[in-house]
Design a protein around this motif. Structure first.
Motif, PDB file in Angstrom:
ATOM      1  N   LEU A  86       0.833  -1.198   0.000  1.00  0.00           N
ATOM      2  CA  LEU A  86       0.000   0.000   0.000  1.00  0.00           C
ATOM      3  C   LEU A  86       0.868   1.247   0.000  1.00  0.00           C
ATOM      4  O   LEU A  86       1.910   1.288   0.652  1.00  0.00           O
ATOM      5  CB  LEU A  86      -0.905   0.019   1.234  1.00  0.00           C
ATOM      6  N   VAL A  87       0.452   2.252  -0.763  1.00  0.00           N
ATOM      7  CA  VAL A  87       1.140   3.544  -0.769  1.00  0.00           C
ATOM      8  C   VAL A  87       0.122   4.589  -0.316  1.00  0.00           C
ATOM      9  O   VAL A  87      -0.918   4.763  -0.950  1.00  0.00           O
ATOM     10  CB  VAL A  87       1.691   3.888  -2.173  1.00  0.00           C
ATOM     11  N   LEU A  88       0.415   5.230   0.802  1.00  0.00           N
ATOM     12  CA  LEU A  88      -0.567   6.129   1.428  1.00  0.00           C
ATOM     13  C   LEU A  88      -0.307   7.590   1.075  1.00  0.00           C
ATOM     14  O   LEU A  88       0.819   8.075   1.208  1.00  0.00           O
ATOM     15  CB  LEU A  88      -0.520   5.974   2.949  1.00  0.00           C
TER      16      LEU A  88
ATOM     17  N   SER B   6      -2.645  -3.824   7.607  1.00  0.00           N
ATOM     18  CA  SER B   6      -2.841  -3.909   6.168  1.00  0.00           C
ATOM     19  C   SER B   6      -1.626  -4.423   5.405  1.00  0.00           C
ATOM     20  O   SER B   6      -1.549  -4.266   4.208  1.00  0.00           O
ATOM     21  CB  SER B   6      -3.233  -2.533   5.628  1.00  0.00           C
ATOM     22  N   GLY B   7      -0.678  -5.034   6.093  1.00  0.00           N
ATOM     23  CA  GLY B   7       0.504  -5.509   5.385  1.00  0.00           C
ATOM     24  C   GLY B   7       1.510  -4.404   5.209  1.00  0.00           C
ATOM     25  O   GLY B   7       1.582  -3.491   6.025  1.00  0.00           O
ATOM     26  N   GLU B   8       2.283  -4.461   4.116  1.00  0.00           N
ATOM     27  CA  GLU B   8       3.327  -3.467   3.916  1.00  0.00           C
ATOM     28  C   GLU B   8       2.750  -2.138   3.449  1.00  0.00           C
ATOM     29  O   GLU B   8       1.973  -2.097   2.491  1.00  0.00           O
ATOM     30  CB  GLU B   8       4.321  -3.970   2.869  1.00  0.00           C
ATOM     31  N   ALA B   9       3.132  -1.062   4.112  1.00  0.00           N
ATOM     32  CA  ALA B   9       2.634   0.259   3.732  1.00  0.00           C
ATOM     33  C   ALA B   9       3.795   1.236   3.564  1.00  0.00           C
ATOM     34  O   ALA B   9       4.762   1.216   4.331  1.00  0.00           O
ATOM     35  CB  ALA B   9       1.656   0.775   4.781  1.00  0.00           C
ATOM     36  N   TYR B  10       3.689   2.050   2.549  1.00  0.00           N
ATOM     37  CA  TYR B  10       4.723   3.036   2.219  1.00  0.00           C
ATOM     38  C   TYR B  10       4.132   4.436   2.137  1.00  0.00           C
ATOM     39  O   TYR B  10       2.947   4.612   1.854  1.00  0.00           O
ATOM     40  CB  TYR B  10       5.334   2.735   0.842  1.00  0.00           C
ATOM     41  N   SER B  11       4.986   5.419   2.354  1.00  0.00           N
ATOM     42  CA  SER B  11       4.615   6.791   2.046  1.00  0.00           C
ATOM     43  C   SER B  11       5.906   7.589   1.815  1.00  0.00           C
ATOM     44  O   SER B  11       6.988   7.010   1.800  1.00  0.00           O
ATOM     45  CB  SER B  11       3.770   7.414   3.160  1.00  0.00           C
ATOM     46  N   VAL B  12       5.759   8.886   1.627  1.00  0.00           N
ATOM     47  CA  VAL B  12       6.929   9.732   1.357  1.00  0.00           C
ATOM     48  C   VAL B  12       7.007  10.857   2.390  1.00  0.00           C
ATOM     49  O   VAL B  12       6.008  11.219   3.008  1.00  0.00           O
ATOM     50  CB  VAL B  12       6.871  10.351  -0.065  1.00  0.00           C
TER      51      VAL B  12
END
Ligand SMILES: [Zn+2]
Length: 171
Positions: free
Chosen positions: A4-6, A20-26
């Motif tokens: 997931l990319v939030l 929710s498993g693996e989550a990414y953001s910047v």
């Protein structure tokens, strides 16, 4: 593997990446969230606990997003954080992952379609809109909840941004 990319709207709406498993953001998303607010505190807490991976997108992916946003006519609607979220998702896709951008932002959803990146609205995770729209600053792109009228940082009159209600594709 699905990751997931939030984007900023995911944090404003209270999305919790823990289950929710693996989550990414910047980093730009953290900067776009108003300082000292719950959404920003949650961003920091999740990233400190290792439940949110904060990663910078590649310049190549940023260039591809820039080009796609021009073609789609969305340039003026995307903040720095929005662009980086899309670019990071593109990097993850090129690395063989199946990124799904979690966002209620229409411009991001539209660009994700153009770039053939999966996206999912917050309603798909059981988060019901508290607002159909948010206020944003056209000068510095900070976002506020209605009924805020002026940017607390730079004083510019805020504009209204409609959050999409259309059903998003899910991958
Ligand atoms: Zn501002």
């Amino acid at each position: 593997m699905t990751v997931l990319v939030l984007d900023t709207s995911a944090f404003i709406m209270g999305f919790n990446p823990t289950k929710s498993g693996e989550a990414y953001s910047v980093r730009a998303v953290e900067e776009e969230l108003s300082a000292g607010t719950m959404p920003q505190l949650r961003f920091r807490m999740f990233s400190e606990k290792g439940e949110l991976k904060v990663q910078a997108p590649s310049l190549r992916a940023e260039g591809m997003v820039e080009e796609a946003s021009r073609k789609a006519g969305e340039s003026g609607y995307l903040s720095k954080a929005d662009r980086e979220v899309l670019a990071l998702a593109l990097d993850l896709k090129l690395d063989g992952h199946e990124p799904v951008i979690v966002s209620d932002d229409y411009a991001i959803q539209n660009l994700a379609e153009h770039l053939q990146i999966g996206h999912s609205s917050l309603a798909n995770f059981g988060i019901v809109h508290r607002f159909d729209w948010i206020m944003y600053c056209p000068a510095c792109y900070r976002r506020y909840r209605p009924p805020e009228k002026k940017c607390r940082v730079c004083g510019t009159d805020l504009r209204r941004k409609v959050l999409s209600k259309k059903k998003a594709t899910r991958s």
